[in-house]
Scaffold this motif. Structure first.
Motif, PDB file in Angstrom:
ATOM      1  N   GLY A  57       0.826  -1.198   0.000  1.00 36.32           N
ATOM      2  CA  GLY A  57       0.000   0.000   0.000  1.00 36.32           C
ATOM      3  C   GLY A  57       0.858   1.244   0.000  1.00 36.32           C
ATOM      4  O   GLY A  57       2.066   1.164  -0.071  1.00 36.32           O
ATOM      5  N   GLN A 108     -12.811   4.179  -9.025  1.00 35.72           N
ATOM      6  CA  GLN A 108     -11.373   4.064  -9.285  1.00 35.72           C
ATOM      7  C   GLN A 108     -11.126   2.756 -10.058  1.00 35.72           C
ATOM      8  O   GLN A 108     -10.544   1.818  -9.530  1.00 35.72           O
ATOM      9  CB  GLN A 108     -10.578   4.097  -7.974  1.00 35.72           C
ATOM     10  CG  GLN A 108     -11.092   3.132  -6.897  1.00 35.72           C
ATOM     11  CD  GLN A 108     -10.229   3.129  -5.655  1.00 35.72           C
ATOM     12  OE1 GLN A 108      -9.748   4.160  -5.190  1.00 35.72           O
ATOM     13  NE2 GLN A 108     -10.013   1.939  -5.104  1.00 35.72           N
ATOM     14  N   ASN A 136     -13.642   3.017  -4.425  1.00 29.33           N
ATOM     15  CA  ASN A 136     -12.909   3.157  -3.178  1.00 29.33           C
ATOM     16  C   ASN A 136     -13.829   2.812  -2.008  1.00 29.33           C
ATOM     17  O   ASN A 136     -14.884   3.430  -1.838  1.00 29.33           O
ATOM     18  CB  ASN A 136     -12.385   4.585  -3.030  1.00 29.33           C
ATOM     19  CG  ASN A 136     -11.461   4.742  -1.852  1.00 29.33           C
ATOM     20  OD1 ASN A 136     -11.830   4.495  -0.710  1.00 29.33           O
ATOM     21  ND2 ASN A 136     -10.240   5.171  -2.126  1.00 29.33           N
ATOM     22  N   GLY A 165      -6.545   6.104  -7.279  1.00 27.33           N
ATOM     23  CA  GLY A 165      -7.065   6.040  -5.919  1.00 27.33           C
ATOM     24  C   GLY A 165      -6.230   5.124  -5.036  1.00 27.33           C
ATOM     25  O   GLY A 165      -5.008   5.246  -4.950  1.00 27.33           O
ATOM     26  N   SER A 166      -6.892   4.183  -4.382  1.00 26.06           N
ATOM     27  CA  SER A 166      -6.205   3.267  -3.464  1.00 26.06           C
ATOM     28  C   SER A 166      -5.651   2.033  -4.165  1.00 26.06           C
ATOM     29  O   SER A 166      -5.070   1.162  -3.508  1.00 26.06           O
ATOM     30  CB  SER A 166      -7.170   2.830  -2.345  1.00 26.06           C
ATOM     31  OG  SER A 166      -8.272   2.099  -2.883  1.00 26.06           O
ATOM     32  N   ASN A 167      -5.786   1.944  -5.483  1.00 25.81           N
ATOM     33  CA  ASN A 167      -5.326   0.764  -6.225  1.00 25.81           C
ATOM     34  C   ASN A 167      -3.836   0.853  -6.553  1.00 25.81           C
ATOM     35  O   ASN A 167      -3.427   0.965  -7.708  1.00 25.81           O
ATOM     36  CB  ASN A 167      -6.128   0.596  -7.523  1.00 25.81           C
ATOM     37  CG  ASN A 167      -7.575   0.263  -7.266  1.00 25.81           C
ATOM     38  OD1 ASN A 167      -7.897  -0.465  -6.339  1.00 25.81           O
ATOM     39  ND2 ASN A 167      -8.464   0.818  -8.086  1.00 25.81           N
ATOM     40  N   THR A 168      -3.021   0.827  -5.519  1.00 26.33           N
ATOM     41  CA  THR A 168      -1.580   1.019  -5.700  1.00 26.33           C
ATOM     42  C   THR A 168      -0.759  -0.213  -5.341  1.00 26.33           C
ATOM     43  O   THR A 168       0.463  -0.188  -5.449  1.00 26.33           O
ATOM     44  CB  THR A 168      -1.104   2.193  -4.841  1.00 26.33           C
ATOM     45  OG1 THR A 168      -1.420   1.933  -3.469  1.00 26.33           O
ATOM     46  CG2 THR A 168      -1.774   3.490  -5.280  1.00 26.33           C
TER      47      THR A 168
END
Length: 526
Positions: free
Chosen positions: A12, A446, A439, A452-455
């Motif tokens: 993350g 996303q 999200n 967004g949080s897709n990392t």
């Protein structure tokens, strides 16, 4: 000799900790605050009851903070006012103060000051709290203060519950274990899984929402307290405070029929253009002649054409993406199967044959184009140490375009031209253990990797031509239709004599639910 290699890697985005101001130095005309940071207050407790006074609190007389308790839903322990702050090193900490029935006068977002002098800090039923404080010692100075969302994985709560006591936390993408039926309600003792671990979940029968039906998937805001296990030890459990703490994400369960469980990108020895393969696990019985699927690989190697952001998503074609159609053969629930090299060798030329494994598609990709997508290509996946993005995706059916959403996807690396929001271009992700199309906290769309949080991505630390098979670990619960243990990065250093058991033994993704046996997944060491 086979060696099991375990890696720690980033799952993350890194969180920057902002240092708070220390109370040091003297300033003419300045007045020292009477309020101690809750972080410091908690650290004063050493296991024995502590009588609170300016002398025992290093000159302080009380605390200031934001209320997170809420008794309107009748699901809090009576009398407890829970307050949190971030006054020390930006560290969020909370404390409970027992002021009796007056605690019900305060709601989340109230800003209060509390004079703790004369109180006693102690643990009661496992929870650190202050008793002996008069309700008149509490002063409300504001209301409607915004409480920042604090997403905490269940593993963190279980490992260090004291860090989260009396603070507002949110369990994201929680589902009940066992899977909730249509008539199941919140009332009583239950278990929730958030893809990291299981945590006890308590709702009092008298709670205002006790008889509401539980959802398939939701975000749950709330606080923790404790329950005793069979050995008399206190264990954390989660409580929502009222129905406003429930953010339903889905009322249904959707199962992912095929999950990606491992891959070989670079075999041992001299470059072998016919060595790559991908391992999958079936979460239900599949006849591919009746229900076809396809597997697509994507590579952002700067020398591959077409260059630039994947404007057609996984359907870029050329040297960038390559498709395998799965249109014949069968697999059973809990069975591993393979797609890839035509020689069916475990680790390149001269290594053990794994032709006895379940192969659904086997071909030499160096000489054979993809099924309607992709040029012949010896390197579908990047070799050795690389930070460039490549990926593996599974789709239902055999036809894909720029808007197709995979049912499962794994991404390796994060560099390269991979996302352009203005062009609505990139690699689409699915709802998996690592990625979310929406999200789950902000509820903003996303749909792409790196949006967004897709990392989350895998990192490949291996040098070239060493023969590492990447095992992804994790546990998929078919009954819940979700991951009960998220996948994690592990690798097996294969040699030429390695066997199929090295690929399918301990440390590989497993499926549970419906009686399928569970094997222990690889531990990832931080």
């Amino acid at each position: 000799m086979k060696k099991l290699i375990q890696h720690s890697f980033l799952l993350g985005m890194a969180v920057m900790i902002l240092g708070g101001c220390d109370k040091t130095g003297n300033f003419p005309g300045a007045e020292v605050s009477p309020y101690v940071a809750i972080f410091d207050l908690r650290n004063m407790y050493n296991g024995a009851d502590l009588k609170l006074s300016p002398a025992s609190m290093q000159g302080y007389s009380g605390i200031s903070g934001t209320v997170v308790s809420d008794h309107r839903g009748n699901n809090m322990k009576p009398g407890l006012l829970m307050v949190q702050d971030r006054l020390r090193l930006n560290e969020l900490r909370g404390i409970a103060i027992n002021i009796g029935e007056d605690a019900a006068q305060y709601i989340p977002g109230d800003s209060v000051t509390i004079n703790l002098s004369g109180g006693v800090m102690k643990r009661v039923d496992g929870l650190l709290q202050v008793e002996g404080v008069s309700p008149s010692a509490v002063k409300k100075v504001a209301s409607g203060v915004t409480i920042s969302v604090n997403r905490v994985p269940s593993t963190n709560i279980l490992a260090d519950p004291g860090k989260y006591e009396s603070t507002e936390i949110v369990i994201v993408k929680g589902s009940f274990v066992p899977a909730a039926g249509s008539s199941d309600t919140y009332s009583g003792d239950k278990t929730v899984n958030d893809g990291f671990d299981n945590i006890p979940f308590r709702t009092e029968p008298a709670a205002s929402f006790a008889n509401e039906h539980v959802p398939g998937l939701a975000n749950f805001f709330g606080v923790i307290d404790y329950t005793r296990d069979n050995n008399g030890n206190y264990k954390p459990r989660f409580r929502i405070r009222n129905s406003n703490d429930i953010r339903v994400l889905s009322s249904t369960i959707t199962q992912t029929p095929i999950v990606i469980s491992g891959f070989m990108a670079d075999v041992e020895g001299t470059p072998d253009p016919n060595g790559e393969y991908i391992q999958f696990l079936a979460t239900r019985d599949i006849d591919f002649s009746v229900t076809p699927y396809c597997v697509v690989t994507h590579n952002t190697n700067s020398g591959y054409q077409p260059t630039g952001v994947p404007v057609n998503g996984w359907a870029m074609g050329g040297s960038r993406s390559y498709k395998f159609d799965l249109t014949s053969g069968t697999v059973s629930k809990g069975e591993y199967f393979y797609v890839g090299n035509s020689v069916k060798l475990i680790n390149g030329a001269g290594s053990t044959s794994i032709a006895n494994a379940k192969w659904i598609v086997s071909r030499n990709t160096q000489t054979t184009p993809g099924d309607g997508l992709g040029n012949a290509n010896a390197d579908l996946l990047l070799n050795g140490v690389s930070l460039f993005t490549d990926g593996i995706a599974v789709f239902e059916g055999t036809s894909i375009d720029k808007n197709s959403t995979p049912s499962d996807v794994i991404i390796t690396g994060y560099n390269g031209a991979i996302l352009n929001i203005a062009q609505n271009a990139g690699l689409r992700i699915g709802n998996t253990d690592w990625y979310d199309i929406v999200n789950p906290v902000t509820l903003e769309p996303q749909p792409f990797y790196k949006q967004g949080s897709n990392t989350i991505c895998l990192l490949r630390p291996s040098p070239t031509n060493v023969g590492w098979f990447y095992k992804l670990g994790g546990v998929y619960n078919a009954s819940l239709g979700r991951w009960s243990k998220a996948r994690s990065q592990g690798a097996v250093d294969l040699d030429k004599t390695s066997t199929l058991n090295d690929l399918e033994g301990e440390g590989t993704v497993v499926v549970t639910g419906g009686g399928t046996e569970v094997r222990k997944p690889t531990q990832v060491i931080d």
